[in-house]
Design an enzyme around this catalytic site. Sequence first.
Site, PDB file in Angstrom:
ATOM      1  N   SER A  91      39.415  41.482  45.397  1.00  0.00           N
ATOM      2  CA  SER A  91      38.080  40.988  45.032  1.00  0.00           C
ATOM      3  C   SER A  91      38.107  40.613  43.563  1.00  0.00           C
ATOM      4  O   SER A  91      38.525  41.422  42.733  1.00  0.00           O
ATOM      5  CB  SER A  91      37.016  42.055  45.283  1.00  0.00           C
ATOM      6  OG  SER A  91      35.825  41.751  44.579  1.00  0.00           O
ATOM      7  N   GLY A  92      37.631  39.414  43.247  1.00  0.00           N
ATOM      8  CA  GLY A  92      37.601  38.976  41.856  1.00  0.00           C
ATOM      9  C   GLY A  92      36.603  39.753  41.016  1.00  0.00           C
ATOM     10  O   GLY A  92      36.922  40.239  39.933  1.00  0.00           O
ATOM     11  N   SER A  93      35.355  39.896  41.514  1.00  0.00           N
ATOM     12  CA  SER A  93      34.341  40.605  40.722  1.00  0.00           C
ATOM     13  C   SER A  93      34.722  42.067  40.542  1.00  0.00           C
ATOM     14  O   SER A  93      34.546  42.640  39.457  1.00  0.00           O
ATOM     15  CB  SER A  93      32.967  40.482  41.379  1.00  0.00           C
ATOM     16  OG  SER A  93      32.969  41.031  42.676  1.00  0.00           O
ATOM     17  N   GLY A 259      34.526  36.252  43.000  1.00  0.00           N
ATOM     18  CA  GLY A 259      35.793  35.627  42.626  1.00  0.00           C
ATOM     19  C   GLY A 259      36.500  35.010  43.807  1.00  0.00           C
ATOM     20  O   GLY A 259      37.001  33.880  43.726  1.00  0.00           O
ATOM     21  N   THR A 260      36.541  35.739  44.943  1.00  0.00           N
ATOM     22  CA  THR A 260      37.237  35.190  46.104  1.00  0.00           C
ATOM     23  C   THR A 260      36.479  33.995  46.683  1.00  0.00           C
ATOM     24  O   THR A 260      37.094  33.069  47.217  1.00  0.00           O
ATOM     25  CB  THR A 260      37.440  36.266  47.178  1.00  0.00           C
ATOM     26  OG1 THR A 260      36.209  36.962  47.403  1.00  0.00           O
ATOM     27  CG2 THR A 260      38.512  37.263  46.760  1.00  0.00           C
TER      28      THR A 260
END
Length: 346
Positions: A91-93, A259-260
Amino acid sequence: MSRPLTFRMMDTHAGGDVSRIVLGGIDALPGATVRDQMHYLRDDADGLRKLLLFEPYGVPEMSVDLMVPATDPEAAAGYIIMEVMGYPIYSGSNTICTATAVLEAGIVPKQEGVQRFTLEAPAGRVNIEARVENGVVEAITCEGLPSYIDTYRATIHVPGLGEVTYSVAYSGGFYALVDATELGFHLNRDEERELAECAHKIVEAIQAERGFSHYTLGDVGPLPFLHFMGPVEQVADDFYRSRSATYVHPGVICRSTTGTGTSARLALMRHEGTITPGDRLETISLRETGFIGTFTGTREDGPHTVVENTITGKAYVLGHTEVVVNCDDPLVECGGLHHILSARQG
């Protein structure tokens, strides 16, 4: 009466999405890799995720990141991501929040200017670049997972909506990508409930019709994400902006664009030939927060052309907490907690 169980946590947010970073108090988990440890939590100790994402301690819109020792010798720390849909491998965040917490907690000493270090997610090694100014972590840039288009412009009949056109990208999870304008949305905050209801119907229809398999990971479960795409505005020669919203099944519209979700959007834009390496896309959320995705290149991997990318954002620390778990509380279910919280108590 049973003795309360405790552990330490740092609450953070990136783009509005709250990530609860568990820093200490959890027993060592079995597993040779962070991925193996994630599987243990998922299969044998899901109580931590349920505790922190549901009443009385949390809400499903939050995420949890459990810090664990890295098994990769190049990584400073490992982390396991937990969300309402389960255990995403990336996960980006959550990575932006975890990297910030690693610096704020002193796991990696904070340095002025630009510093680089590595974390280990269940997906593997993640390279981090942090920009620190006057002791404040102003930005985190992390690698997005190599992303690709699995399905391009398919149609499906969705009860209550009719025919819906969608594409599917993999960017750490499978994402349905839909045009918000075609569905009558402007991606404003007052549409949040309607967006969640609409996305729920589309995801349910796709899940009922078909499954998805990653070319190396195999079956990764039913499609869990949907990304609403607004019109793309070209801000500069190499910079684009688009309103966006990400849905997590069941029922959650993320506060950030994720992010993803941004990586999935880059993969679609590359597939359609509208961006080239070096181009950036800023996705803007319902709450006017943004992440910047940078398209860094492509490579051939198996049957797919995968998009390499990075995600840049900023996280904020909300608080430091010692969580007290009282198993006599009728609202607390400790069945999935005792075997990971007991060893350090007393």
